[in-house]
Design a protein around this motif. Structure first.
Motif, short mmCIF file in Angstrom:
data_model
loop_
_atom_site.label_atom_id
_atom_site.label_comp_id
_atom_site.label_asym_id
_atom_site.label_seq_id
_atom_site.Cartn_x
_atom_site.Cartn_y
_atom_site.Cartn_z
N ILE A 141 -8.67 7.09 4.79
CA ILE A 141 -7.59 6.12 4.59
C ILE A 141 -6.65 6.19 5.79
O ILE A 141 -6.40 7.26 6.34
N ARG A 142 -6.11 5.05 6.18
CA ARG A 142 -5.14 5.00 7.29
C ARG A 142 -3.75 4.67 6.76
O ARG A 142 -3.59 3.78 5.93
N VAL A 143 -2.76 5.41 7.26
CA VAL A 143 -1.37 5.11 6.94
C VAL A 143 -0.63 4.90 8.25
O VAL A 143 -0.57 5.80 9.10
N ILE A 144 -0.08 3.71 8.46
CA ILE A 144 0.66 3.37 9.67
C ILE A 144 2.11 3.82 9.53
O ILE A 144 2.73 3.66 8.46
N VAL A 145 2.66 4.38 10.60
CA VAL A 145 4.05 4.82 10.64
C VAL A 145 4.71 4.18 11.86
O VAL A 145 4.12 4.13 12.94
N VAL A 170 3.80 0.77 1.27
CA VAL A 170 3.32 -0.56 0.90
C VAL A 170 1.89 -0.70 1.40
O VAL A 170 1.42 0.09 2.22
N ALA A 171 1.22 -1.71 0.90
CA ALA A 171 -0.15 -2.02 1.33
C ALA A 171 -0.21 -3.48 1.72
O ALA A 171 0.64 -4.28 1.31
N PRO A 172 -1.20 -3.87 2.53
CA PRO A 172 -1.35 -5.30 2.84
C PRO A 172 -1.53 -6.09 1.55
O PRO A 172 -2.20 -5.63 0.61
N ALA A 212 1.09 -4.68 12.64
CA ALA A 212 -0.23 -4.08 12.52
C ALA A 212 -0.62 -3.88 11.06
O ALA A 212 -1.77 -4.14 10.67
N ALA A 213 0.35 -3.44 10.25
CA ALA A 213 0.06 -3.21 8.83
C ALA A 213 -0.22 -4.52 8.10
O ALA A 213 -1.14 -4.61 7.28
N ALA A 214 0.56 -5.55 8.42
CA ALA A 214 0.38 -6.84 7.77
C ALA A 214 -0.98 -7.45 8.08
O ALA A 214 -1.56 -8.17 7.25
N ARG A 215 -1.48 -7.16 9.27
CA ARG A 215 -2.78 -7.73 9.69
C ARG A 215 -3.96 -6.83 9.33
O ARG A 215 -5.11 -7.18 9.61
N SER A 216 -3.69 -5.70 8.71
CA SER A 216 -4.76 -4.79 8.32
C SER A 216 -5.56 -5.36 7.14
O SER A 216 -5.04 -6.16 6.35
N ALA A 217 -6.77 -4.92 7.03
CA ALA A 217 -7.63 -5.38 5.93
C ALA A 217 -7.07 -4.90 4.59
O ALA A 217 -6.76 -3.72 4.43
N ASN A 220 -5.88 0.84 3.91
CA ASN A 220 -4.80 0.69 4.87
C ASN A 220 -3.47 0.64 4.12
O ASN A 220 -3.30 -0.16 3.18
N PHE A 221 -2.54 1.50 4.55
CA PHE A 221 -1.22 1.55 3.95
C PHE A 221 -0.17 1.67 5.05
O PHE A 221 -0.50 1.96 6.20
N PHE A 222 1.07 1.44 4.69
CA PHE A 222 2.16 1.44 5.67
C PHE A 222 3.34 2.20 5.09
O PHE A 222 3.80 1.90 3.99
N CYS A 223 3.83 3.20 5.82
CA CYS A 223 5.03 3.93 5.45
C CYS A 223 6.22 3.14 6.00
O CYS A 223 6.55 3.24 7.17
#
Length: 322
Positions: free
Chosen positions: A30-34, A253-255, A77-82, A87-90
């Motif tokens: 899993i990927r988490v963007i920061v 959050v997630a896309p 980047a998070a908004a455009r992730s699958a 894919n998640f975003f901190c």
């Protein structure tokens, strides 16, 4: 009640997707963007909780640092992730609630592009003064400024950033006219305040705590609605100016369109992690406080109410989007 809601939600997911499907996620890393650089407080917090989340779900979690441009690079980047559950975003408060009111346009939509998952923690800010300023309360600060116009200056990270907007709002509601001095980085602002070149500053706990302990800066108030645990001798700003509360927060959050089973599983596991005493202690050491993950609906409510609050503040202090 929260645990009952989560249990019923998970049961509903099992019925909707089938027990096997609901339990199959995750099957790969899993990927988490920061939106901050490695080693920063948000990065440390994200890595701490995702390390525990990784153990709970049995898959590696990769932290992807995308710093810069007021959190915009990471958010885009998070908004455009699958939206596939991997894919998640901190996200920060700036990303989701203040940026929409300070930028004319954003390469992401904070409402439509993200699905709330879990609240991680909230952090207050302190209003502090150089010991040479003869005040001990916000009311005394306001009176001193009015009696000595032009004598006080406020070190901030810029009018469109958190401390700058908070300083402007304090000026507005207190009827003061303390000159704000923007700094490209708060370390220089701290140095100038310690030296007395600026007299007032707003800092998060990690930067404020050592200065408070050493007596180099005097805390006047904190931006939580109630007094901050461990700093009960420091009044809340709301005790002087009712209704004032501004806190930073980190949440996941997630896309938009991410499968509900992935959202609910992360929420359930994060709630367990955030209620663990070791997690609570570690977050408190970093200046943040948690009461659990909240439900996705509750997180959505926090985002919505804070966005409305920031819209009002931005209008009151006269910031024009750029």
């Amino acid at each position: 009640m929260r645990n009952l809601v989560r249990a019923l939600s998970l049961a509903a997911l099992c019925c909707a997707f089938g027990e096997t499907d609901a339990q199959s996620w995750p099957t790969r890393p899993i990927r988490v963007i920061v939106s901050f650089a490695p080693g920063s407080a948000p990065d440390i917090i994200c890595r701490f909780v995702t390390d525990r989340l990784s153990r709970a779900v049995g898959q590696q979690i990769v932290v992807d640092n995308r710093p810069g441009s007021g959190n915009i690079i990471a958010a885009q980047a998070a908004a455009r992730s699958a939206p596939d559950g991997y894919n998640f975003f901190c996200a920060t408060a700036a990303t989701l609630v203040s940026n929409p009111h300070t930028f004319k346009s954003l390469p992401y939509d904070p409402v439509r592009d993200f699905a709330p998952v879990a609240m991680i923690a909230k952090g207050p800010f302190f209003v502090l003064v150089h010991p040479g300023v003869p005040v001990k309360t916000l009311a005394e600060l306001a009176a001193y400024d009015k009696a000595n116009p032009g004598k006080l200056t406020f070190a901030t990270d810029g009018l469109r950033n958190f401390t700058g907007m908070m300083a402007a709002w304090l000026n507005k509601i207190a009827g003061t006219n303390i000159l704000t001095v923007p700094y490209a980085g708060m370390p220089l602002g701290i140095q100038d305040t310690l030296a007395g070149r600026t007299q007032v500053i707003i800092l998060a706990i990690p930067a404020a705590a050592p200065r408070i302990r050493s007596g180099e800066l005097r805390p006047l108030a904190a931006s939580f609605a109630k007094r901050v645990p461990g700093y009960e001798n420091v009044p809340a700003i709301a005790e002087t100016y009712p209704g004032f509360e501004l806190v930073g927060w980190f949440l996941i959050v997630a896309p938009a369109g991410t499968p509900a089973e992935a959202v609910q599983r992360v929420n359930l596991e994060m709630d367990k992690i955030l209620k663990d005493p070791e997690t609570v202690r570690r977050l408190r050491d970093l200046g943040f406080f948690t009461e659990g993950a909240e439900t996705p609906d509750a997180v959505a409510g926090t985002i919505r109410s804070d966005r409305e609050k920031w819209e009002r503040i931005v209008k009151e202090i006269g910031i024009q989007p750029e």
